[in-house]
Design a protein around this motif. Structure first.
Motif, PDB file in Angstrom:
ATOM      1  N   GLY A  22     -10.250   4.666   3.616  1.00 33.70           N
ATOM      2  CA  GLY A  22      -9.289   5.350   3.988  1.00 33.70           C
ATOM      3  C   GLY A  22      -9.785   6.031   5.157  1.00 33.70           C
ATOM      4  O   GLY A  22     -10.909   4.751   6.300  1.00 33.70           O
ATOM      5  N   GLU A  57       0.722  -1.068   0.274  1.00 30.51           N
ATOM      6  CA  GLU A  57       0.441   0.631   0.281  1.00 30.51           C
ATOM      7  C   GLU A  57       1.160   1.209   0.454  1.00 30.51           C
ATOM      8  O   GLU A  57       2.082   1.227   0.700  1.00 30.51           O
ATOM      9  N   ALA A  96      -6.836   5.507  -0.560  1.00 34.47           N
ATOM     10  CA  ALA A  96      -6.697   4.731  -1.419  1.00 34.47           C
ATOM     11  C   ALA A  96      -7.794   4.540  -2.220  1.00 34.47           C
ATOM     12  O   ALA A  96      -8.862   3.299  -1.281  1.00 34.47           O
ATOM     13  N   THR A 109       0.417   4.227   2.051  1.00 34.28           N
ATOM     14  CA  THR A 109       0.230   5.011   3.189  1.00 34.28           C
ATOM     15  C   THR A 109       2.239   5.319   3.763  1.00 34.28           C
ATOM     16  O   THR A 109       1.709   6.233   4.205  1.00 34.28           O
ATOM     17  N   TYR A 153      -0.919  13.219  -3.142  1.00 33.73           N
ATOM     18  CA  TYR A 153      -1.267  12.183  -3.272  1.00 33.73           C
ATOM     19  C   TYR A 153      -0.050  11.839  -4.383  1.00 33.73           C
ATOM     20  O   TYR A 153       1.248  11.546  -4.617  1.00 33.73           O
ATOM     21  N   GLY A 174      -3.672   7.603  -4.427  1.00 35.24           N
ATOM     22  CA  GLY A 174      -4.401   7.681  -3.154  1.00 35.24           C
ATOM     23  C   GLY A 174      -3.830   9.183  -2.324  1.00 35.24           C
ATOM     24  O   GLY A 174      -3.225  10.011  -3.632  1.00 35.24           O
ATOM     25  N   GLN A 195      -3.500   1.482  -7.250  1.00 26.99           N
ATOM     26  CA  GLN A 195      -4.327   2.308  -6.374  1.00 26.99           C
ATOM     27  C   GLN A 195      -3.923   4.209  -6.577  1.00 26.99           C
ATOM     28  O   GLN A 195      -2.221   4.605  -6.919  1.00 26.99           O
TER      29      GLN A 195
END
Ligand code: HAM
Length: 420
Positions: free
Chosen positions: A284, A81, A305, A83, A105, A128, A126
């Motif tokens: 999220g 992912e 995301a 983040t 982003y 995000g 993704q």
């Protein structure tokens, strides 16, 4: 033997890339007026970046990460992912010192070793967004509003639902955890092996288990919303109020727990009933402890995301046409001189943006026109030796099957009219 791709990793073929670009551009066009800037982060990080961020007892960390030992014996992981990597970059570049609010982003491929099925892949995309620096519920509402605006911009808002929940904070979460332990302890024998272990290590994770028996028991478990402290309750109310102000519709779903451990307070998922089991198209929430966890100063944050593969599936389903590549013009030629003229004409036309195709060799006129037809070209230019010697070519309207002879010099001057 034909070479094969790895299971769970897809090619995005040319017939689909126009749609992918459209969706990506809509995201960018939606995010930029909100002040979000793009960040590009590596696809690999030290494994501990993900372990510390996502939590050791999450499915992603326990079962799904692509982890390798690098040549210097360090453990590295393909990002599951975005983040964690964005927070790592935020901390590493001391972004907090440059501005009290930072909005970023990102987009790209993520990797999770899940069981592949429609809408669930091992390599997936993704887009995000992460907002750093505000504890206020207006920030949660802003990020959710921006996400919903993206669905509006892509014509998908009527097919998706926003579901909201609050997970509380360090004050009220322990109370809820106690209630969950109390609830599941007498049922322990019916829990899956993983959840029996989770009951000790991280009981809230049981609520995210996909095992049908655990899922059924989780449905009747105590709701976090009943155990929120006053501050978390007020925060949640203010998020909802702000969403109401701009007319963003939502439903409350106290079952949302999220599959990653870094969340507190507001969490949300965007689901659709059009894609079967893989119904979450974006998700999220707030994660006020993660920047500190990765070595930065205490900094609140909130983000989301979107799962682009799923959004594309939904988009294809609901807007099947309109994304085909279009050929404006096909040049058919007969003879050596005509081929040369066609080549230079194609060069000039492409320079002004007219999508032009031509045959590279010396095929018959019939076969070239067949190719012109197949390409979907709206017009064909036909250049023969005889026409060329008179400075002319024939323009064929492929839809109407009508033809007219025109001056080559004239057509060059007005060629832009063939651009779609
Ligand atoms: P997530 O819920 O794990 O959250 O993933 C977000 C979205 O990515 C999902 O809603 C889904 O659309 C898509 N997705 C996840 N796994 C797959 C897969 N195997 N195949 C296809 N699509 C998938 C996060 O990743 C958090 N980082 C979101 C976030 C950002 N929270 C705060 N900031």
């Amino acid at each position: 033997m034909k070479a094969k791709s790895i299971r769970g990793f897809n090619d995005i073929l040319p017939e689909d890339t126009t749609r992918w670009c459209y969706v990506e551009e809509k995201a960018k066009a939606t995010f930029e007026p909100y002040g979000f800037s793009e960040i590009r982060i590596p696809i690999v990080e030290f494994t501990e970046v993900f372990v510390r961020s996502l939590g050791t007892s999450t499915d992603v960390v326990e079962k799904e990460m692509y982890t390798f030992t690098d040549r210097d014996n360090s453990s590295i992981t393909l990002r599951p992912e975005g983040t964690a990597g964005v927070v790592r970059a935020y901390v590493e570049h001391s972004m907090h010192a440059k501005s009290s609010i930072t909005k970023l982003y990102y987009s790209g491929m993520m990797f999770r070793h899940e069981r592949p099925q429609k809408g669930r892949y091992r390599g997936f995309y993704q887009i995000g967004a992460e907002l750093f620096g505000s504890i206020y519920p207006t920030a949660d509402a802003e990020i959710i509003t921006m996400l919903m605006s993206f669905f509006e911009a892509t014509g998908l808002s009527q097919y998706v639902t926003l579901e909201l929940n609050s997970l509380g904070d360090e004050n009220c979460k322990p109370r809820h955890k106690e209630k969950i332990i109390e609830y599941f302890t007498p049922l322990k024998g019916d829990l899956c092996e993983d959840c029996q272990r989770r009951l000790k290590t991280n009981p809230l994770r049981i609520l995210d288990c996909k095992n049908p028996s655990c899922e059924a028991m989780a449905r009747n478990s105590p709701s976090m919303l009943e155990n929120l402290c006053d501050e978390c309750k007020n925060h949640f109310e203010a998020v909802k109020e702000n969403l109401n102000v701009v007319g963003v519709q939502f439903t409350i779903n106290p079952r949302i727990v999220r599959g990653l451990d870094y969340y507190n307070r507001t969490v949300f998922e965007i689901t659709t009933d059009r894609l079967g089991a893989q119904n979450a198209v974006a998700a999220g929430g707030r994660y006020d402890g993660l920047v500190k966890e990765l070595g930065g100063p205490k900094t609140p944050a909130v983000g989301f995301a979107m799962g682009i593969d799923r959004i594309i599936l939904l988009h294809k389903l609901t807007a099947p046409s309109g994304f085909e590549k279009e050929v404006d013009l096909f040049i058919a030629h007969l003879g050596k001189e005509a081929l040369k003229k066609s080549f230079s004409l194609a060069y000039e036309l492409r320079r002004i943006g007219v999508h032009t195709e031509m045959d590279y060799g010396a095929k018959s006129l019939k076969s070239q026109l067949r190719r012109a037809d197949k390409s979907g070209a709206k017009y064909a230019f036909i250049i023969g030796e005889d026409e060329l010697s008179r400075g002319k070519l024939t323009v064929r309207d492929m839809r109407k099957s009508s033809e007219e002879e025109v001056d080559i010099e004239e057509i060059c001057k007005s060629a832009v009219k063939y651009k779609s």
